[in-house]
Design an enzyme around this catalytic site. Structure first.
Site, PDB file in Angstrom:
ATOM      1  N   SER A  83      -8.569  -4.376   8.525  1.00 21.04           N
ATOM      2  CA  SER A  83      -8.309  -5.051   7.254  1.00 21.04           C
ATOM      3  C   SER A  83      -6.840  -4.907   6.878  1.00 21.04           C
ATOM      4  CB  SER A  83      -9.157  -4.430   6.153  1.00 21.04           C
ATOM      5  OG  SER A  83      -8.722  -3.112   5.908  1.00 21.04           O
ATOM      6  N   LYS A  84      -6.475  -5.525   5.790  1.00 20.19           N
ATOM      7  CA  LYS A  84      -5.095  -5.465   5.323  1.00 20.19           C
ATOM      8  C   LYS A  84      -4.617  -4.030   5.155  1.00 20.19           C
ATOM      9  CE  LYS A  84      -4.415  -9.764   2.846  1.00 20.19           C
ATOM     10  NZ  LYS A  84      -4.186 -10.375   1.547  1.00 20.19           N
ATOM     11  N   ARG A  85      -5.537  -3.212   4.722  1.00 16.38           N
ATOM     12  CA  ARG A  85      -5.252  -1.805   4.494  1.00 16.38           C
ATOM     13  C   ARG A  85      -4.659  -1.156   5.751  1.00 16.38           C
ATOM     14  NH1 ARG A  85      -8.968   2.170   5.079  1.00 16.38           N
ATOM     15  NH2 ARG A  85     -10.545   0.581   5.421  1.00 16.38           N
ATOM     16  N   HIS A  86      -5.094  -1.642   6.926  1.00 14.19           N
ATOM     17  CA  HIS A  86      -4.608  -1.078   8.171  1.00 14.19           C
ATOM     18  C   HIS A  86      -3.293  -1.702   8.612  1.00 14.19           C
ATOM     19  CE1 HIS A  86      -9.088  -0.620   8.592  1.00 14.19           C
ATOM     20  NE2 HIS A  86      -8.651   0.610   8.607  1.00 14.19           N
ATOM     21  N   GLY A  87      -2.783  -2.615   7.784  1.00 16.24           N
ATOM     22  CA  GLY A  87      -1.572  -3.303   8.207  1.00 16.24           C
ATOM     23  C   GLY A  87      -1.908  -4.432   9.156  1.00 16.24           C
TER      24      GLY A  87
END
Length: 459
Positions: free
Chosen positions: A236-240
RNA sequence: GUCCCCAUCGUCUAGCCCGGCCUAGGACACCACCCUUUCAAGGUGAAGACACGGGUUCGAAUCCCGUUGGGGACGCCA
């Protein structure tokens, strides 16, 4: 039979890196077999689909050099055809009208969940009387028996038909859903192999029956595992995990991205560096693993520095242009010096941004911005050595890296200074930094005149 | 909750299908050393895994069952 694959993204955002891999696999599979690779934008969700997203997807495909055959299809173009198929199914009794309201469905699902049953649609409208109420069209899926899909990656997967609910084909505003559209389009476009994320695996069973109901051949499926983040959860975005273009903006080369994506979940013995040509020859869906892989930016970067070193110097000069511009420099009149400096520069960069940053000192006007550590090397003693070196250098005629190095070594020996003692202030005066390519490389790239000018500048 | 899928170094993987060649190989990262004008690159080496428990077998990372752990699906989204 000739192979036809497709990549069918929904234009609701950028090209997710996982989707990029799906696109790559479809492309590779088609190219390997000398078949066709089609691009179809799945814009049946008119609310969420945007032109911007379509452009972003096409941009990323171009960047990755995944060229498609024929024109770019927009699924919405075929809506009439989709409705026609739904009506045919309705006429044949293989589909039915569903009058359930969203509230009714919510209640049904809530109750099912509460009673610890599966929240899938219970088929309550199968036998409901005709009415004037707005209706959706649902597919009448078989209830008895089971369905097996011979998936090219997952192997034979069997599911009991009671697990499959009656999917909506047409919404109550008569627009087709994805479930209907994919099947119709894939059939009409002659798709032979559907390679997609394994989040679609359960859809495949329901779609299988739709093909059968229409009397169509069912294509081959290959459901590939999703890419996970470093913590093992869905990327996800959280992981870059951003769009493919985010990696481009990080200064990563498309070659490195493709190589990395290819190796994520697919292997060919111990091979790590795989050229596009090689990939086309070797690629096979049977080599795809069944377990999800974690995305590792560090490894991507490592691959990137490899490809950076492999890329031609003049080519790299072109590629760093955007970042040079960002820093207020242009390529105009600088291509030559940058190309000559590139061999020393590209060995030391992980990405194009670093490469551009490290190249800047060649372009700056004097005096150079001097960083603190570099300033510290400019002691009176060192500067005296440099001054002496500069006068000796004036008579040096062979201006090549090796000649200059030889000259400097000789100078150091006769003057009883360590080479490092000489090199560090030289580096500072030449670059404004304590980290750079070899000073002799820099001197040869700069040329005699510019070198002497830099060495005579005071800080 | 129901269904489906997965499980080798920290990560990506080779080996698994067709058990013995596996005292489990490679790559990234990490550490040490070498090279060296800095930083890289390169070289050498170290450390590091068959999730667990049962079978089957002369022999299992490889086959079977179970457990545990992870993931996915269950929309009038795609």
């Amino acid at each position: 039979m000739s192979v036809v694959t497709r990549f069918a993204p929904s234009p609701t955002g950028f090209l997710h890196i996982g989707s990029a891999r799906t696109a790559l696999f479809n492309w590779l599979f088609a190219r390997h077999h000398g078949g066709k690779f089609l691009l179809r934008i799945e814009d049946t969700d008119r609310e969420r689909s945007t032109q911007e997203a379509i452009d972003a997807i096409i941009d990323s495909m171009n960047w990755l050099q995944l060229d498609h055959d024929k024109e770019i299809y927009l699924q919405s173009q075929f809506a009439d055809r989709h409705v026609e198929v739904a009506n045919e199914l309705l006429a044949k009794g293989q589909a039915y009208k569903c009058y359930c309201t969203p509230q009714e469905l919510d209640t049904m699902r809530a109750k099912a969940t509460e009673e610890k049953r599966s929240p899938r649609y219970d088929g309550r409208c199968r036998n409901r009387e005709e009415s004037d109420l707005p209706f959706a069209v649902r597919f009448k899926a078989p209830i008895e028996g089971s369905t097996t899909i011979a998936d090219l990656v997952q192997g034979d997967v069997t599911v009991h038909n009671d697990q499959l609910d009656d999917m909506v084909l047409l919404r109550n505003d008569s627009t087709p859903t994805y479930m209907l559209s994919v099947v119709v389009d894939d059939h009409d476009m002659g798709i032979t192999h559907i390679i997609r994320g394994d989040d679609h695996l359960t859809n495949a069973f329901r779609q299988h029956h739709l093909y059968k109901a229409m009397g169509w051949d069912v294509p081959q499926f290959a459901h590939i595992p999703l890419i996970h983040g470093p913590d093992g959860a869905k990327l996800s975005k959280r992981h870059g995990a951003l769009g493919a273009e985010a990696y481009r903006d990080m200064g990563i080369l498309p070659e490195a991205t493709c190589n990395y994506l290819l190796r994520l979940g697919w292997g060919h013995g111990d091979d790590e560096i795989i050229s596009r040509q090689q990939a086309k020859e070797w690629f096979d869906v049977s080599g795809i693993g069944k377990s999800p892989a974690r995305f590792d930016l560090v490894k991507l970067m490592n691959l990137n520095s490899h490809y950076l070193r492999e890329t031609a110097d003049a080519d790299l000069v072109q590629r760093i242009e955007p970042w040079l511009n960002e820093k207020g420099f242009t390529l105009e009149g600088n291509k030559d010096i940058l190309t000559r400096g590139m061999p020393g520069l590209k060995l030391r960069a992980k990405n194009l941004i670093e490469l551009a940053d490290n190249a800047l000192f060649y372009l700056r006007s004097l005096p150079l911005p001097m960083d603190e550590k570099a300033q510290e090397t400019l002691t009176p003693e060192n500067l005296a050595t440099v001054a002496k070196f500069v006068s000796a250098l004036e008579n040096q005629t062979t201006w090549t890296e090796s000649a200059l190095e030889e000259f400097a070594r000789g100078f150091a020996e006769t003057n009883d200074v360590k080479l490092g003692k000489l090199a560090s202030p030289l580096r500072a005066l030449l670059t404004g930094s304590t980290v750079s390519p070899s000073v002799f490389d820099i001197m040869s790239v700069l040329g005699k005149e510019a070198t002497l000018e830099r060495l005579r500048t005071t800080y």
